[in-house]
Design a protein around this motif. Structure first.
Motif, mmCIF file in Angstrom:
data_model
loop_
_atom_site.group_PDB
_atom_site.id
_atom_site.type_symbol
_atom_site.label_atom_id
_atom_site.label_comp_id
_atom_site.label_asym_id
_atom_site.label_seq_id
_atom_site.Cartn_x
_atom_site.Cartn_y
_atom_site.Cartn_z
ATOM 1 N N ASN A 81 0.812 -1.219 0.000
ATOM 2 C CA ASN A 81 0.000 0.000 0.000
ATOM 3 C C ASN A 81 0.845 1.269 0.000
ATOM 4 O O ASN A 81 0.312 2.373 0.094
ATOM 5 C CB ASN A 81 -0.950 0.011 1.198
ATOM 6 N N ASN A 126 -0.375 5.472 -0.257
ATOM 7 C CA ASN A 126 0.095 6.022 1.012
ATOM 8 C C ASN A 126 1.593 6.256 1.012
ATOM 9 O O ASN A 126 2.354 5.487 0.415
ATOM 10 C CB ASN A 126 -0.213 5.061 2.176
ATOM 11 N N TYR A 155 4.606 6.337 3.846
ATOM 12 C CA TYR A 155 4.885 5.964 5.229
ATOM 13 C C TYR A 155 5.717 7.084 5.822
ATOM 14 O O TYR A 155 6.744 7.477 5.260
ATOM 15 C CB TYR A 155 5.650 4.640 5.288
ATOM 16 N N LEU A 186 0.696 6.370 8.324
ATOM 17 C CA LEU A 186 0.419 6.507 6.898
ATOM 18 C C LEU A 186 -0.016 7.932 6.577
ATOM 19 O O LEU A 186 -0.641 8.596 7.406
ATOM 20 C CB LEU A 186 -0.690 5.551 6.465
ATOM 21 N N ASP A 220 -2.277 9.628 3.621
ATOM 22 C CA ASP A 220 -3.147 9.310 2.499
ATOM 23 C C ASP A 220 -2.866 10.227 1.312
ATOM 24 O O ASP A 220 -3.004 11.450 1.412
ATOM 25 C CB ASP A 220 -4.608 9.454 2.930
ATOM 26 N N HIS A 254 -3.558 6.580 10.066
ATOM 27 C CA HIS A 254 -3.177 7.718 9.251
ATOM 28 C C HIS A 254 -2.931 8.981 10.081
ATOM 29 O O HIS A 254 -3.617 9.229 11.076
ATOM 30 C CB HIS A 254 -4.272 8.039 8.226
#
Length: 243
Positions: free
Chosen positions: A94, A102, A104, A117, A119, A223
């Protein structure tokens, strides 16, 4: 055997074969890319890798950033550093670096580094509106495409002036649609007040006076609240502030 039954059996066999092949083509990691449980597992793996890297080197495996980079966008994990030292075998599905949605990032970098995360879907929506706002200012003598006042020093955006419809920014926290607003400097950000209010009510939190409420979102969810200004609890509601 009846010809019709033979045809039906052949079609069913073909469908079963197709499903089987499709399942083999997509590894479990890719199938779980947008799965919340998988996202939490990815975070644990990256967190452990970051911890081991810092323990060995005394540094955080993060990309370079500038002093002006906002708090919850500042410290992006440098996966190559983790892979080069053998702390991470593969980048999570992801992650942007794998075609995911995303970044990191690391928060609380000085006290208790924690991987979260960021977005990119909502981030890019805000960036697209930012470009439209900048273009408008450039052709209108620096005037902002402002509608009504959202808070002190903040304004809602007049999308009619921009010649476009407002984007549907879906919250990664609650799934509700969030609005974008502008600081008087022209910076476009996401209004997280509805998410914060829902969190306070649901968890029956008593926010601390003078403390940035965005930390509540970062602590409670995978997030971090990118594209944002600080929020403070004022008159029984979260209010955005430029301070």
């Amino acid at each position: 055997m009846n010809t019709g039954l033979i045809r039906i059996a052949a079609v069913l066999a073909l469908l079963i074969l197709t499903v089987s092949i499709t399942g083999c083509m997509y590894p479990d990691e890719r199938r779980g890319e947008n799965n919340p449980a998988a996202a939490k597992e990815f975070l644990v793996v990256v967190q452990n890798a970051v911890n081991e890297y810092q323990k060995e080197t005394g540094l955080l495996p993060i990309q370079n950033s500038t002093m002006d980079t906002p708090l919850y966008e500042k410290y992006v994990v440098a996966f190559k550093l983790l892979q080069n030292r053998g702390f991470l075998s593969s980048i999570p599905a992801n992650a942007f670096e794998r075609g995911g949605t995303n970044y990191y990032i690391v928060i609380n970098e000085e006290t208790n580094p924690e991987v979260k995360l960021m977005d990119l879907v909502s981030y890019q929506q805000a960036e697209a509106v930012q470009k439209a706002v900048d273009d408008y200012r450039g052709t209108h003598g620096g005037v902002l495409p402002a509608a009504s006042e959202a808070a002190k020093s903040f304004y809602w955006i007049d999308y009619k002036l921009l010649g476009t419809d407002p984007p549907k920014v879906v919250s990664v926290y609650t799934g509700q649609t969030l609005s974008l607003m502008m600081h008087e400097t022209g910076r476009v950000v996401i209004d997280y007040a509805p998410d914060l209010m829902q969190l306070v009510q649901k968890q029956k939190i008593q926010p601390m006076q003078g403390k940035d409420m965005r930390a509540l979102l970062a602590e409670s969810f995978p997030h971090a609240p990118a594209k944002s200004y600080p929020y403070f609890w004022t008159q029984k509601e979260p209010r955005v502030s430029a301070k």
